[in-house]
Every structure is written in C-alpha cells, then in structure tokens.
Design a protein around this motif. Sequence first.
Motif, PDB file in Angstrom:
ATOM      1  N   GLN A   1       0.850  -1.183   0.000  1.00 50.30           N
ATOM      2  CA  GLN A   1       0.000   0.000   0.000  1.00 50.30           C
ATOM      3  C   GLN A   1       0.887   1.234   0.000  1.00 50.30           C
ATOM      4  N   PRO A 101       2.212   1.772  -9.345  1.00 52.32           N
ATOM      5  CA  PRO A 101       1.268   0.666  -9.537  1.00 52.32           C
ATOM      6  C   PRO A 101       0.314   0.512  -8.359  1.00 52.32           C
ATOM      7  N   SER A 102      -0.870   0.008  -8.658  1.00 53.96           N
ATOM      8  CA  SER A 102      -1.833  -0.356  -7.621  1.00 53.96           C
ATOM      9  C   SER A 102      -2.605  -1.575  -8.117  1.00 53.96           C
ATOM     10  N   ASP A 103      -3.433  -2.138  -7.254  1.00 54.15           N
ATOM     11  CA  ASP A 103      -4.215  -3.311  -7.644  1.00 54.15           C
ATOM     12  C   ASP A 103      -5.099  -3.029  -8.854  1.00 54.15           C
ATOM     13  N   GLY A 104      -5.547  -1.784  -8.980  1.00 51.87           N
ATOM     14  CA  GLY A 104      -6.418  -1.413 -10.086  1.00 51.87           C
ATOM     15  C   GLY A 104      -5.682  -0.840 -11.274  1.00 51.87           C
ATOM     16  N   GLY A 105      -4.373  -0.950 -11.274  1.00 53.30           N
ATOM     17  CA  GLY A 105      -3.574  -0.373 -12.344  1.00 53.30           C
ATOM     18  C   GLY A 105      -2.846   0.864 -11.867  1.00 53.30           C
TER      19      GLY A 105
END
Length: 120
Positions: A1, A101-105
């Motif tokens: 995170q 970057p993140s889980d959703g792009g």
Amino acid sequence: QVQLVESGGGLVQPGGSLRLSCAASGFNFRSFPMMWYRQVPGGERDMVASITYNGGGTNYADSVKGRFTISRDNTMNTLYLQMNSLKPEDTAVYYCSVHAPSDGGPRRFWGQGTQVTVSS
C-alpha cells in the motif's frame, strides 16, 4: 500500500525558508519519479517541482525557479523540497505525489498535505 506522509510546513515570514519532507513507503521509491504539488483554497492542484528516479534531473514551475530545490534520499525513501525566499503567494497546501502501480492499475497517489503560510 503506497503511503506518502508530508511534514515540515508552518508559518514563516516573507523572505524566510522552510524545508518540506515526504516519507514514502509501500513501493520501490528509488524506481519512480516524484513530484511536489501545491493547492490554494478554490484552486487547482499545480505541480511545483519534479525529480527523476535517481535525482539526476529536476524540473520547476516558473514561479519557483531559483527559490525552491527538490531533492531525494533513496536510502531513506524520502523526498524533500527546500523553499527559500518565500513569498505570500507561496501560501498553499503542499502535497508530494507519485504515479505508481496499484491493484487497479497505475495511478497517482497523494499524501495528506502540509500547510505552508507565508505572512508577516
């Protein structure tokens, strides 16, 4: 995170200096360009300065060129903004930011901001 935590804001007189810090975590800090933005009430969030992943290149808004210096310490995962010769028009909330970057792009992340007030 991804987490970005700014500090170092405050009240300073015109002509004074402040150093903002941004502690970063949750991503590979040394691999990403970083930015400082600022926002006044009712205004847009404007970029103040940016720095490449290794600190080898910097860019500044015309309004702060020659007065502000962006830097980074990749061993400490920390971004800095040295602000000199401060003017009342520099009064704003300052945010550090990264596009990561993140889980959703990939998306842009922001810290909570730190208030800088330049006033006599």
